[in-house]
Structures are given as C-alpha cells and as structure tokens.
Design an enzyme around this catalytic site. Structure first.
Site, PDB file in Angstrom:
ATOM      1  N   GLY A 177      -1.715  13.702  -8.363  1.00 19.48           N
ATOM      2  CA  GLY A 177      -0.537  14.384  -8.899  1.00 19.48           C
ATOM      3  C   GLY A 177       0.739  13.764  -8.382  1.00 19.48           C
ATOM      4  O   GLY A 177       0.753  12.669  -7.815  1.00 19.48           O
ATOM      5  N   SER A 178       1.851  14.475  -8.609  1.00 18.57           N
ATOM      6  CA  SER A 178       3.154  14.030  -8.130  1.00 18.57           C
ATOM      7  C   SER A 178       3.968  15.236  -7.730  1.00 18.57           C
ATOM      8  O   SER A 178       3.740  16.353  -8.210  1.00 18.57           O
ATOM      9  CB  SER A 178       3.895  13.227  -9.202  1.00 18.57           C
ATOM     10  OG  SER A 178       4.065  13.990 -10.372  1.00 18.57           O
TER      11      SER A 178
ATOM     12  N   GLY B 104       7.625  12.024  -4.743  1.00 19.61           N
ATOM     13  CA  GLY B 104       6.688  10.924  -4.800  1.00 19.61           C
ATOM     14  C   GLY B 104       5.353  11.297  -5.396  1.00 19.61           C
ATOM     15  O   GLY B 104       5.185  12.358  -5.996  1.00 19.61           O
TER      16      GLY B 104
ATOM     17  N   VAL C 141       1.181  11.958  -5.142  1.00 19.03           N
ATOM     18  CA  VAL C 141       0.250  12.608  -4.225  1.00 19.03           C
ATOM     19  C   VAL C 141      -1.129  11.995  -4.409  1.00 19.03           C
ATOM     20  O   VAL C 141      -1.618  11.836  -5.542  1.00 19.03           O
ATOM     21  CB  VAL C 141       0.183  14.129  -4.480  1.00 19.03           C
ATOM     22  CG1 VAL C 141      -0.755  14.797  -3.480  1.00 19.03           C
ATOM     23  CG2 VAL C 141       1.575  14.752  -4.387  1.00 19.03           C
TER      24      VAL C 141
ATOM     25  N   LYS D  51       1.356  12.694   0.269  1.00 15.81           N
ATOM     26  CA  LYS D  51       2.451  12.458  -0.668  1.00 15.81           C
ATOM     27  C   LYS D  51       3.278  11.281  -0.169  1.00 15.81           C
ATOM     28  O   LYS D  51       3.799  11.299   0.940  1.00 15.81           O
ATOM     29  CB  LYS D  51       3.350  13.700  -0.805  1.00 15.81           C
ATOM     30  CG  LYS D  51       4.452  13.554  -1.856  1.00 15.81           C
ATOM     31  CD  LYS D  51       5.465  14.679  -1.792  1.00 15.81           C
ATOM     32  CE  LYS D  51       4.866  15.992  -2.206  1.00 15.81           C
ATOM     33  NZ  LYS D  51       5.907  17.067  -2.268  1.00 15.81           N
TER      34      LYS D  51
ATOM     35  N   ASP E 157      11.880  25.942  -7.039  1.00 14.29           N
ATOM     36  CA  ASP E 157      11.065  25.249  -8.037  1.00 14.29           C
ATOM     37  C   ASP E 157       9.694  25.913  -8.162  1.00 14.29           C
ATOM     38  O   ASP E 157       8.654  25.245  -8.096  1.00 14.29           O
ATOM     39  CB  ASP E 157      10.922  23.772  -7.671  1.00 14.29           C
ATOM     40  CG  ASP E 157      10.517  22.914  -8.873  1.00 14.29           C
ATOM     41  OD1 ASP E 157      10.686  23.383 -10.018  1.00 14.29           O
ATOM     42  OD2 ASP E 157      10.036  21.790  -8.679  1.00 14.29           O
TER      43      ASP E 157
END
Length: 793
Positions: free
Chosen positions: A482-483, A487, A489, A503, A606
């Site tokens: 993922g991200s 950055g 992951v 990450k 977020d």
C-alpha cells in the site's frame, strides 16, 4: 478522479453549506403547555404509576414507581427527552425527537407509534386515551393518535401551526401562532371550548374533563366549560399571579409565580390540603383525581389529592424517586435563560432552558405622541432611509457569501491544489488570519515537532537502512502492500522473524514536495512515539539515514478496511453486520483516544477506510498520522513552516466546513468516521459512479445514503453482500449505526456528536447484535440530545 470532478463535488457540498449558513431562517419557537413537565408523567387506570426522566446521568433513562416500590429502569441504555402518561399508557420521545414509544400498564415492551427522521417531535401531551405531539417540520404541526388502534383516529388541523398543544378527556386544543385557541376531537365539547376562548389571546392552555383553563397573554387565568365541581371558580386572579397549570377530570392546580407554591380549586374543594403548604414546585402534572409536582429544592416528586391512595400517603409525602430533570436537555441556545446548574443536571450533554413565562413581566411603554402634520416630509425621508438600509443589508449579505465562496474556491489566490495518495487528497487555501469566518470552536493547531531523531527514542527502535532493505527483499514490488501519507508501505520480516510493515518515504531532491514528506515523517514519528492504544497501529521503530526516511509498524495481517469493502474478491469475513459494527467501534475508540485522552488532544485529519487497518484477529486500528495536528498550548506560532492552516484530507471524507471555511475541530474527524460508517452500511466508496453499471455521474455516499436514512428507509441502501438483518436485535443495531452516521455527516460541526457519543452508540449497537435489548426497543438517534444522536441527529 479528475480535478473537474473533485471541484464539482465540493462546489455542491459548499453551496449546500453556504445556503444553510447564509439563508436559513431562525428556528421557530415552541413552548410546552403550562403544566406539562417534560420529565414527569402520571399513569392511572388499572394502577397508578409515576415515571420521571433521571437527572445527572449521561443516558437520560426513565425511572418508574408503582405500588410503593421502584421498578427496574425502562430501556436503560436509551435517552429520552419528553415523557407523558394517560390511562394505562406511558409514552416517551426518544432523544433527538425522531421516535415516539408507548408502553401499556406492564411497561415491558414498547410500541413504536412514530418514526420520522425528517420531522422530529418537540413536545408531547396525553389526555386519557389520546396522544398528541408537535413536530418541527412543518414547524408547529400537530399529530395525534388514539391509544387503542381500533378506535377512530382524531385528526388534528393539518394546516395549522401551533405554539403548544394540550389533550383532555376526548378532545384536544392548541394555541396557534396568533395566540388563538383551536380545538378538535369530541365535537360537542371541542366546539364549546373553542367558542368560549374566542377573542382571547392565550399563552397557556390546559384541558380537563369538560372544561379548560389557560393563562392569557396579559397574565390572567381564564377558565371555561363545565363548572359542576367549582373548577371555574378561580380563588384569586391577579395579573401574572400564576405561571403553570395542571388539569384533572374536575380540578385544576396552579403554581404561584411569587413563591412557586401550589393552589388547587374545583373537585368540590377536596384537592386543597396542607401537605403542600410552603413547598415550592418546578412543575405540576395531574391525573384524573390527584396531582403530582416536582419539588424545587431536591427535584423529587410529591403527590396529593382525593384520588391518591391512603396507604401511599402513609409512606411519606414524597416518592422514593431519584433526582428528576426539570426540563428537556437541549443543545439550542435558550431564548430566555438557563436553568440553574443546567449542565450538571444534563451531565454536560446539553442544557435546560427556563420557560419565558417565569421571567418578570415587562410593562409596555406608553405610545409616543403623534407627530404634527408638518412632520409628514420627515416620515417620507425615514421610509426612504429604511428602504436604503434594507437594500444595503441584502447587498452586504450577498457580498459576505461571495467572499466566502472566493476564499473557498481559490479564485482569489489561485492556489487550488490536488494531490494523491491511496485515494485523491485535496487541499484548500487557508483562510485569512483573523477572518471573521473562523468560529470560536476552532482550536489553534500545530504539528508535533520532533527535532532530531534522538528525541524519539522513547519506545521506538532505531533500524539501519540496510536491515530494512533486507527485510523487504530490496523493497521489491512483491512486498508492496500500500501507500501512506508520505511514501510506499512494504511488508517485511525482521531477523527475529517478526513481520512488520515498513513505510519508506519517496526520495529525491529537497524540493517543496520532499519537505512536505519530511514534515509528514516527523509528525507521524512524533505522534506514534508517545501514543499507545490497542486501536492505534503501533510503531516498532524508524530509520533516518541521509535522505532516507522509514517508519516500521506492527504488521496488520488483514490489511485495510477499504480493500475488504470495495474489492469484490475479498474475504467474506467482513460480510457480517456484527463484524462491521465491531470494526466501526474499534476505529471510533481509537479516535476517541486521540480526541479525549491524548495530551494535548490530537486531530487525525485523514480518517478514511484505507487508514483503518485490521490485524490477525480482525481488530481495527487507526493508522497514518502524517497529516495529524495537535493543540498548540505553548503559544509558539510555527504554522508558517508546517502550514497547518491549509485544509488537507481525502476527497469524499473531508469535512465540508473545514474545507470551505478552514474551521478545524475534532468534529472534522467525526465527519470522516461518519463517511466510513456509511461505507460499512452501503458497501459504496466515498465517491462512486451512480447507475447499475457504474457508468453514471459521480455521487458521494453521503448524498446517496442520508436521504434514505432520513426517510426511514435504511434497508434500501444496505450492502447486498451482507443483506438485510434477519434478527430483530441486529436490525435495530444497523438502524442505530445508520442514524449515528447521519448525525456525524451534518454540514456544520456544531450539529455533530462527539466521538464519545459515537462510541456509546456503537457499543449499544454491538450489544444489540449480541442479544442485548428487547425486541421493540428504540435506538433511533445519537445519545446526546440534539447531537444525541441522540443522536439526538
């Protein structure tokens, strides 16, 4: 998603917000009838039962007394605002006003007789077997029911707007906006009463058997109708002498304004006694042939009258009920004044407003003498100035709204920007310092500064870059999972065999973009070094070598919630309402920790389904603190470097108030979690394309789901992979989650619940899935009064 689509979506959200902000009319004022205690009810008939709403409790539950003993609490995890009783019937309005429940004499299983999220109830009255309430949509609209469903319904005037409504034995009356009385029901008596009050401007009215008493706008008591037992013979009637009334079958009791003592008449004089001498009351409520009052000194209940059984009198003057609320706990601003110790009585979950009738009357000033005829030209001048002032005010309002749009859209500064992570993120220009649009609720926020890496050695291990590269097989694409905020992951395995998530910041020249990633790295490292909670992703360690910035986390075996909800080939484990509610509760507890228990409090900024990760036991944990902010208690102003005033977040999840007006509070995280709750319910992405084939226009899950929830059609928007809940408890749980989500995504933060409120509601929902709560229980809105979810909204 394209920049154009993003702009269109936020234009729609902002215009809705500006319309509510700039052009919404003030809410209409409504008053309960004079004798009505919102939290005290008398049930008579086969047995006498006295019920009240408890004070000093986070959950405003109902307590009842019968046959000399207290009964177990009714629906002990549910809050109520209004309570009323009649013949073998008790009814209560759920906090938030969306639902009305009624119980029979046994008080075991409620029957839901009203369920409308678009028109909350704002008052309640019961007269013998008839139930009436006022709705606020349309404002002051009356609605009535018979206690016995087989009886002929008694319709209320549909087109009338009432200030208050009262019910008697077979008929009802209400005071209209113009202070006149309108009655319906038993036509013989209702027509008689309406005609008798014709020409009187009334402030309060109470109905008895075949008579009615009220207080007119000049402060005098007026009684009309049958006088068989002296119920029309008012003992004294000075102006503004009384402030509250309660009517039984053939008697009336009133509270004196001066000392709040009670005087009763009618009933052949049998209701007058010395038990109430010198006792002050907050309110009085009547049964057929007895009366109960709420004592001012200790907020307990006293009852008296010929119909009050002798063996109850022998037990003492007051009933062994706990402290009772003297009025409903609300979030709206009081029109008159606050009740003493209001917030303590509401357990800091709203406040109690006193009746405006309790304020001393203001004598009107005599009218000024008429101007001479020579003053006619000045009158025309004044009219011209008034017209100029009106036009100027309208123009000024339009100008203010134009400035708001200009600031939001970036047209004024040309700084609108869109950037991407897992899903598109958005930023908006910061509001001008000192802008009048910044609300008092906004907190000065700053990033957690980390300084050198040595300051983070609290519980985080320092890793070599070479070790982390080896753990991820050279950061191979096969290990990419993922991200995040700064950055990519990767999944890795340390030499000791422990699986971790690593990450790695994007590397490159020290451009502004790199500085943003550096800031995100510093922020997340600082936060996670001091935050330790089972519903937050834990930090294992970090690495800082030259331009390399890496964070090492606990590995979440089951990945992100986003993938399970929106990848159709994903595991079916989350295709269970109980599992989905548990995941929502886990995430809410993690956010509640940030808002309530972290010192200083932290705003995540977020919250989204891709930042809610699931470990091997399917426990949810909140992740990615790269955008998080904390309250600035130091007085330092370092926002020029970190730019916390710039709105940040992800399309579909960002708080419209934060994005449009740069108002950042903890309620911005509540909005994001509300969107996640809607994802869990619907299986839809935060922004998705409408139409069966997904080829239509982009629509937000908020716009898709909230109208259906408000219409009481939750089942219509549920994820088909999970299906409609089959068990009654599970159905109630899903409904509670839906109403909680609806309150979370209100356009204005002040109308949203706190994260603690959300946690409380989700705990109730999970308990329902486990069989907690009887069938037919009501769990319709948030727990905090207006926001109480109740949840109420």
């Amino acid at each position: 998603m394209t920049t154009t689509t993003t702009t269109l979506f936020h234009l729609s959200a902002l215009f809705s917000f500006l319309a509510a902000l700039c052009f919404s009319p003030p809410p209409p004022a409504h008053a309960l009838a004079g004798s009505s205690s919102a939290a005290l009810a008398v049930v008579y008939g086969s047995s006498i039962t006295i019920c009240t709403i408890l004070a000093d409790r986070p959950v405003r539950e109902i307590q009842c007394w019968r046959n000399g003993q207290l009964l177990p609490p009714i629906l002990p995890i549910i809050s109520f605002d209004y309570l009323a009783g009649g013949r073998d019937t008790l009814c209560a309005v759920r906090s938030g006003g969306f639902r009305l429940l009624c119980w029979d004499t046994n008080l075991l299983r409620p029957k839901r007789i009203y369920n409308d999220t678009s028109a909350p109830l704002i008052s309640l009255s019961i007269g013998d077997t008839q139930i009436c309430a006022l709705r606020n949509v349309p404002a002051g609209n009356a609605v009535c029911w018979r206690q016995n469903p087989s009886s002929r319904p008694i319709p209320a005037p549909r087109t009338s707007r009432f200030r208050s409504v009262s019910t008697g034995l077979g008929f009802s009356c209400g005071i209209l906006e113009n202070a006149t009385v309108s009655c319906w029901g038993d036509y013989a008596i209702s027509d008689l009463i309406q005609s008798a009050f014709s020409g009187h401007s009334m402030a309060v009215i109470q109905l008895g058997g075949r008579f009615a008493c009220g207080i007119n706008t000049a402060g005098f008591v007026i009684c009309r109708g049958s006088n068989t037992t002296g119920q029309l013979n008012i003992p004294s009637n000075n102006q503004y002498e009384y402030l509250g009334l309660a009517a039984g079958a053939d008697h009336i009791c009133a509270i004196k304004r001066l000392n709040r003592t009670v005087v009763c008449w009618g009933g052949n004089g049998e209701h007058s006694n010395n038990i109430t001498d010198g006792v002050s009351f907050e309110s009085v409520v009547a049964g057929l042939d007895f009366t109960c009052g709420l004592i001012t000194s200790n907020l307990t209940v006293m009852c008296w009258g010929p119909g009050w059984p002798n063996h109850y009198r022998a037990a003492g003057a007051t009933l062994p009920l706990q402290k009772t609320l003297p009025g409903p706990c609300i979030a709206a601003i009081c029109r008159c004044r606050l009740y003493p110790q209001s917030q303590l009585l509401c357990s800091n979950n709203g406040h109690i407003c006193t009746s405006c009738d309790e304020l001393p009357p203001v004598k009107p000033n005599p009218p000024p003498p008429s101007p001479p005829a020579a003053a006619a030209p000045s009158r025309r001048l004044r009219r011209g100035l008034l017209a100029f002032a009106v036009i100027g005010s309208v123009g000024g309002l339009a100008g203010i709204c134009t400035v708001i749009y200009c600031l939001w859209s970036g047209v004024c500064s040309g700084k609108k920007k869109v950037h991407n992570s897992v899903q598109p993120r958005i930023t908006a220009p910061a509001a001008t310092t000192g802008s009048p649009l910044r609300r008092q609720g906004s907190l000065p926020m700053r990033r957690q500064r980390s300084g050198t890496s040595g300051k983070h050695a609290d519980r985080a291990e320092v890793f070599l870059f070479s070790d982390l590269a080896a753990a991820t097989n050279g950061f191979s694409t096969e290990n990419r999972i993922g991200s995040g905020s700064f950055g990519i992951v990767y999944r890795g395995k340390l030499p000791n065999g422990r699986e971790v998530a690593i990450k790695r910041s994007d590397t490159g020249p020290k451009t502004r973009r790199f500085q943003e990633k550096e800031s995100a790295f510093e922020s997340e490292l600082a936060f996670l070094s001091r935050l330790h909670h089972k519903h937050l992703v834990g930090l294992v360690g970090y690495c800082e070598e030259r331009d390399e910035r890496l964070l090492v986390y606990e590995y979440m075996k089951n990945g992100a919630l986003y993938d399970h909800l929106h990848d159709r080939s994903s595991s079916s484990v989350v295709n269970s309402w109980k599992i989905r509610i548990k995941i929502a509760l886990d995430a809410a507890r993690g956010i509640e920790y940030l808002h309530t228990y972290a010192v200083p409090p932290i705003i995540h900024r977020d919250i989204k389904s891709s930042n809610i990760l699931l470990d091997g036991n399917w426990t949810a944990r909140v992740s990615d603190f790269g955008l998080s902010l904390m309250e600035d208690n130091s007085g330092a102003n370092d926002i020029s470097e970190y730019k916390p005033g710039k709105a940040a977040g992800t399309v579909g999840y960002i708080d419209p108030e934060y994005y449009g007006l740069n108002v950042l509070t903890a309620k911005s995280d509540v909005y994001g979690l509300g969107v996640v709750l809607l994802e869990l319910l619907t299986g839809k992405r935060a922004i998705f394309k409408s139409g069966e084939s997904g080829s239509g226009l982009p629509i937000s899950v908020v716009d898709y789901a909230v109208p259906a929830i408000m219409a009481g059609e939750v089942s219509r928007i549920l994820d088909r992979r999970v299906g409609r809940p089959e068990e009654v408890g599970e159905s109630e749980a899903v409904e509670l989650v839906a109403y909680t989500a609806m309150h979370c995504v209100h356009l204005e933060g002040k109308d949203r619940p706190t994260m603690s409120d959300v946690v409380a509601n989700l705990e109730r929902a999970l308990a329902l899935c486990d069989g907690g709560g009887a069938a037919g229980d009501d769990y319709g809105s948030v727990s905090s009064g207006r926001n109480s979810i109740v949840v109420s909204d």
